[in-house]
Design a protein around this motif. Structure first.
Motif, PDB file in Angstrom:
ATOM      1  N   ALA A 195       0.951  -1.378   0.135  1.00  0.00           N
ATOM      2  CA  ALA A 195      -0.272  -0.626  -0.228  1.00  0.00           C
ATOM      3  C   ALA A 195       0.782   1.257  -0.023  1.00  0.00           C
ATOM      4  O   ALA A 195       0.855   2.086  -0.623  1.00  0.00           O
ATOM      5  CB  ALA A 195      -1.292  -0.277   1.219  1.00  0.00           C
ATOM      6  N   LEU A 196       2.073   0.775   0.712  1.00  0.00           N
ATOM      7  CA  LEU A 196       2.648   2.529   0.379  1.00  0.00           C
ATOM      8  C   LEU A 196       3.149   2.572  -0.211  1.00  0.00           C
ATOM      9  O   LEU A 196       3.878   4.015  -0.610  1.00  0.00           O
ATOM     10  CB  LEU A 196       3.817   1.974   2.074  1.00  0.00           C
ATOM     11  CG  LEU A 196       4.546   3.192   2.397  1.00  0.00           C
ATOM     12  CD1 LEU A 196       3.424   4.371   2.787  1.00  0.00           C
ATOM     13  CD2 LEU A 196       5.521   3.025   3.291  1.00  0.00           C
ATOM     14  N   THR A 197       3.828   1.180  -0.981  1.00  0.00           N
ATOM     15  CA  THR A 197       4.928   1.722  -2.474  1.00  0.00           C
ATOM     16  C   THR A 197       4.165   1.363  -3.069  1.00  0.00           C
ATOM     17  O   THR A 197       5.304   2.496  -4.083  1.00  0.00           O
ATOM     18  CB  THR A 197       6.002   0.518  -2.429  1.00  0.00           C
ATOM     19  OG1 THR A 197       5.016  -0.409  -2.922  1.00  0.00           O
ATOM     20  CG2 THR A 197       6.473   0.803  -0.920  1.00  0.00           C
ATOM     21  N   GLY A 198       2.845   1.370  -3.429  1.00  0.00           N
ATOM     22  CA  GLY A 198       1.833   1.165  -4.915  1.00  0.00           C
ATOM     23  C   GLY A 198       3.042  -0.099  -5.725  1.00  0.00           C
ATOM     24  O   GLY A 198       2.023  -0.235  -6.465  1.00  0.00           O
ATOM     25  N   TRP A 199       3.227  -0.884  -5.513  1.00  0.00           N
ATOM     26  CA  TRP A 199       4.253  -2.079  -5.769  1.00  0.00           C
ATOM     27  C   TRP A 199       3.328  -3.133  -5.423  1.00  0.00           C
ATOM     28  O   TRP A 199       3.169  -3.375  -3.738  1.00  0.00           O
ATOM     29  CB  TRP A 199       5.409  -2.146  -5.844  1.00  0.00           C
ATOM     30  CG  TRP A 199       6.341  -1.344  -6.188  1.00  0.00           C
ATOM     31  CD1 TRP A 199       6.752   0.016  -6.343  1.00  0.00           C
ATOM     32  CD2 TRP A 199       7.164  -1.518  -7.966  1.00  0.00           C
ATOM     33  NE1 TRP A 199       7.268   0.618  -7.180  1.00  0.00           N
ATOM     34  CE2 TRP A 199       7.564  -0.959  -8.165  1.00  0.00           C
ATOM     35  CE3 TRP A 199       6.840  -2.534  -8.535  1.00  0.00           C
ATOM     36  CZ2 TRP A 199       7.649  -0.584  -8.624  1.00  0.00           C
ATOM     37  CZ3 TRP A 199       7.144  -2.744  -9.946  1.00  0.00           C
ATOM     38  CH2 TRP A 199       7.952  -1.598 -10.804  1.00  0.00           C
ATOM     39  N   ARG A 200       2.887  -4.212  -6.145  1.00  0.00           N
ATOM     40  CA  ARG A 200       2.880  -5.446  -5.458  1.00  0.00           C
ATOM     41  C   ARG A 200       3.770  -6.623  -5.315  1.00  0.00           C
ATOM     42  O   ARG A 200       4.738  -6.525  -5.925  1.00  0.00           O
ATOM     43  CB  ARG A 200       1.307  -6.058  -6.420  1.00  0.00           C
ATOM     44  CG  ARG A 200       0.090  -5.438  -6.794  1.00  0.00           C
ATOM     45  CD  ARG A 200      -1.110  -6.791  -6.853  1.00  0.00           C
ATOM     46  NE  ARG A 200      -0.646  -6.656  -9.219  1.00  0.00           N
ATOM     47  CZ  ARG A 200      -0.632  -7.228  -9.426  1.00  0.00           C
ATOM     48  NH1 ARG A 200      -1.945  -7.205  -9.393  1.00  0.00           N
ATOM     49  NH2 ARG A 200      -0.465  -7.066 -11.052  1.00  0.00           N
TER      50      ARG A 200
END
Length: 256
Positions: A173-178
């Motif tokens: 959620a914080l980085t935007g990466w799954r």
């Protein structure tokens, strides 16, 4: 060893090969196109705990663990028919004393002078201890993944090369990466931590300076995948093995 051999049946296989086959310290057997063992060396007999007569004349998949016999049979048929490539396989075998052993099997097609497949020659390596270790490591990794998912703080782990191994939902959620997208990518690409002045933080270099590094001084932010910046607190610590060699790092991130 007075046995029928593919090598004897097809004179294009030289006598020098026979000597190498019998004298090899590596377990080797040969099967025909029906999967029947036609030749086996002493090293394989010792490895599996059978005599030559227990192996020769039997289909090789009969010695595989029960739940792997059909797969072994199907893959051998596919290789004989050239429907699938010959490759290294890992399989569990039953030994003569009833115990089980994990084997890494290296295969090579046996061809006659016309290029027709007449069998498969296989070399067997005992990887039982390695398999146990890998299984245990996988269990620990699975447990770690489950445990990390319960943390509200963003957590990302990286290997010794600085590539992402695991990240929890808070980190996604914080980085935007799954996680499935981030694994294998450089930590600094996924977690773009920077000082207020915009200078990026070399996270992996931090752990070389001291075992635990954090942002006790200064203000920091993280830029997510879409370019949005958020103020964060962070810390990173190294992961070491029993010999105190750094094998990775764990990064903790939390919004201010």
């Amino acid at each position: 060893m007075n046995v029928f051999s593919i090598t004897n049946a097809f004179p294009e296989l030289a006598e020098s090969h026979l000597n190498l086959f019998e004298g090899s310290a590596i377990a080797i057997h040969e099967i025909d196109t029906e999967g029947v063992v036609r030749n086996v060396n002493q090293a394989e007999c010792q490895l599996l705990g059978y005599g030559p007569g227990d192996l020769i004349g039997h289909r090789i998949w009969e010695f595989a663990a029960l739940d792997q016999q059909q797969v072994a049979r199907d893959t051998i048929a596919g290789k004989i028919a050239r429907r699938q490539p010959v490759s290294t396989v890992t399989r569990e075998y039953r030994r003569g004393d009833g115990s089980y052993i994990w084997l890494e099997i290296h295969e090579k097609l046996i061809e006659n002078a016309e290029g027709e497949v007449v069998g498969i020659r296989s070399a067997l390596l005992d990887i039982t201890e390695r398999h146990k270790l890998e299984t245990e490591m996988q269990k620990q990794l699975d447990w770690m993944r489950v445990a990390l998912r319960s943390f509200t703080k963003a957590i990302v782990t990286a290997d010794a090369l600085g590539n992402v191994v695991i990240m929890n939902p808070a980190a996604e959620a914080l980085t935007g990466w799954r996680q499935e997208e981030a694994v294998g990518r450089p930590l600094e690409q996924i977690c773009r931590v920077q000082r207020d002045c915009g200078e990026p933080v070399d996270l992996m270099s931090c752990i070389l300076a001291q075992p635990m590094t954090s942002n006790l001084l200064g203000n920091f932010s993280i830029v997510d995948r879409s370019g949005v910046s958020q103020s964060v607190e962070w810390s990173i610590s190294h992961i070491s093995n029993d010999d105190h060699v750094i094998v990775g790092a764990t990064l903790f991130l939390e919004k201010r």
